[in-house]
Design a protein around this motif. Sequence first.
Motif, short mmCIF file in Angstrom:
data_model
loop_
_atom_site.label_atom_id
_atom_site.label_comp_id
_atom_site.label_asym_id
_atom_site.label_seq_id
_atom_site.Cartn_x
_atom_site.Cartn_y
_atom_site.Cartn_z
N GLY A 192 -66.13 30.48 66.91
CA GLY A 192 -65.11 30.06 65.95
C GLY A 192 -64.73 28.61 66.17
O GLY A 192 -64.63 28.16 67.31
N VAL A 193 -64.51 27.87 65.10
CA VAL A 193 -64.12 26.47 65.18
C VAL A 193 -62.90 26.24 64.31
O VAL A 193 -62.85 26.69 63.16
N LEU A 194 -61.89 25.56 64.87
CA LEU A 194 -60.70 25.19 64.12
C LEU A 194 -60.49 23.69 64.25
O LEU A 194 -60.80 23.10 65.29
N VAL A 195 -59.96 23.08 63.20
CA VAL A 195 -59.54 21.68 63.25
C VAL A 195 -58.04 21.65 63.04
O VAL A 195 -57.53 22.17 62.03
N LEU A 196 -57.32 21.06 64.01
CA LEU A 196 -55.88 20.90 63.90
C LEU A 196 -55.58 19.44 63.63
O LEU A 196 -56.14 18.55 64.29
N ASP A 197 -54.70 19.19 62.67
CA ASP A 197 -54.37 17.80 62.33
C ASP A 197 -53.36 17.23 63.31
O ASP A 197 -52.99 17.87 64.30
N ALA A 198 -52.91 16.03 63.05
CA ALA A 198 -52.00 15.35 63.97
C ALA A 198 -50.68 16.08 64.12
O ALA A 198 -49.98 15.89 65.12
N LEU A 259 -62.86 28.26 75.73
CA LEU A 259 -62.20 27.49 74.68
C LEU A 259 -62.33 26.01 75.02
O LEU A 259 -62.02 25.59 76.14
N HIS A 260 -62.80 25.22 74.04
CA HIS A 260 -62.91 23.77 74.19
C HIS A 260 -62.00 23.12 73.16
O HIS A 260 -61.98 23.55 72.00
N VAL A 274 -61.21 22.60 67.98
CA VAL A 274 -61.14 23.65 69.00
C VAL A 274 -62.27 24.64 68.73
O VAL A 274 -62.39 25.16 67.61
N THR A 275 -63.08 24.88 69.74
CA THR A 275 -64.18 25.84 69.64
C THR A 275 -63.92 26.99 70.60
O THR A 275 -63.58 26.76 71.76
N VAL A 276 -64.08 28.22 70.11
CA VAL A 276 -63.89 29.41 70.94
C VAL A 276 -65.12 30.28 70.80
O VAL A 276 -65.59 30.56 69.68
N GLN A 277 -65.67 30.71 71.93
CA GLN A 277 -66.89 31.50 71.92
C GLN A 277 -67.01 32.28 73.23
O GLN A 277 -66.19 32.12 74.13
N ALA A 278 -68.03 33.13 73.30
CA ALA A 278 -68.32 33.81 74.56
C ALA A 278 -68.69 32.77 75.61
O ALA A 278 -69.39 31.79 75.32
N ALA A 279 -68.22 32.96 76.83
CA ALA A 279 -68.50 32.00 77.90
C ALA A 279 -69.99 31.98 78.22
O ALA A 279 -70.63 33.03 78.32
N THR A 280 -70.52 30.78 78.37
CA THR A 280 -71.90 30.65 78.82
C THR A 280 -71.94 30.75 80.34
O THR A 280 -70.96 30.45 81.02
#
Length: 350
Positions: A192-198, A259-260, A274-280
């Motif tokens: 999942g990817v989200l973009v948060l504004d200022a 989470l990055h 923000v990227t959320v995924q299964a841990a590598t």
Amino acid sequence: MHPAPQSVAHAVLHQAAQAESLADLGSALTRRLHRLVPHDGYMLSGNDPVTGAGCFLVERDGYTCSHFRRLRAAGLFDQRPEPQRPEPPRRPPARPATAAVVLDSAAAPAPGGGAVLESMAMDGWGSELRFGLADRAARWGTLVLLRERGRPPFTPTDIDSVQQVAAPLAAALRAYVARGRPRPLAAAMPPGVLVLDADDTIAAATPTARDWLRTCFPSLALDTDEDLALTLWNFTAAARRQGDPVLSRIPTAHGFAELHAQQLTGARGGEVAVTVQAATTGRLLPAVAAWYGLTPRERTVVDQVLEGRSGKQIARTLDLSPHTANDHLKAVYRKIRVNGRDELVATLSG
């Protein structure tokens, strides 16, 4: 009559082993702690032990979302006032120092601290006792205890009490996270990817992003995009402040997610992806080494195993005797709760 801190310390370690969820853990730990330091609400958070970023949060009657929105609107979300610091009773230093601070909404605020104390009072809280859960290895989390307005504020004796049990509480937090095998989350959905504004409003998101956040933070009520965005404010603020990506390995009931958060460049300043995924496996291993107490040499041996090297090859590469290399492997198997090399690789690779 309050119980001795030693009895509380012993009890919380037992409770951590029995907890089946974060909610169970928070309830069990604070129920025991309540007998030593009475309180009306709590917030228990965990940290990624390598990066220091938050990795979970559980609460009961904690601060409302409105409290944090008020702090952000006042420009204070990343700041805290200088707390009132009652002097704890003098005693010999028999344990690592634990930072514990008190905020009292009825006291005169320190410079710049009025907005926080006013917001506490608006939420109905009169006093906050906040302390880190740390040992000599890392800071594993933070526990916030709250008392309602009209009740006596936390005292120097309360501070001394939490300092005596902070290390066992940190051990309980570690025991909970490390109670099972450390596997990446087996997820059927794509990252999942989200973009948060200022303003930290969700400006865009992929279809799975909201589901990922609810998977990572199951103890929180995340009904709206505003709720979801609030869970990310610490990450986005850190990404803007540091200028570098922020990483957290998040333990869930079914494995670790990652989470990055990274600031975007472009015309619209302040945006964070923000990227959320299964841990590598590669990103998970440093956190696993910390949570599960692997030594630096054991961590190196695990790296060698994951690269497919045999016991003899590991011994030659690390300049160890085969017997010593095998002893390191046995220690890893015991700590990670696997029966051998194949289970170790399967566990860490998901």
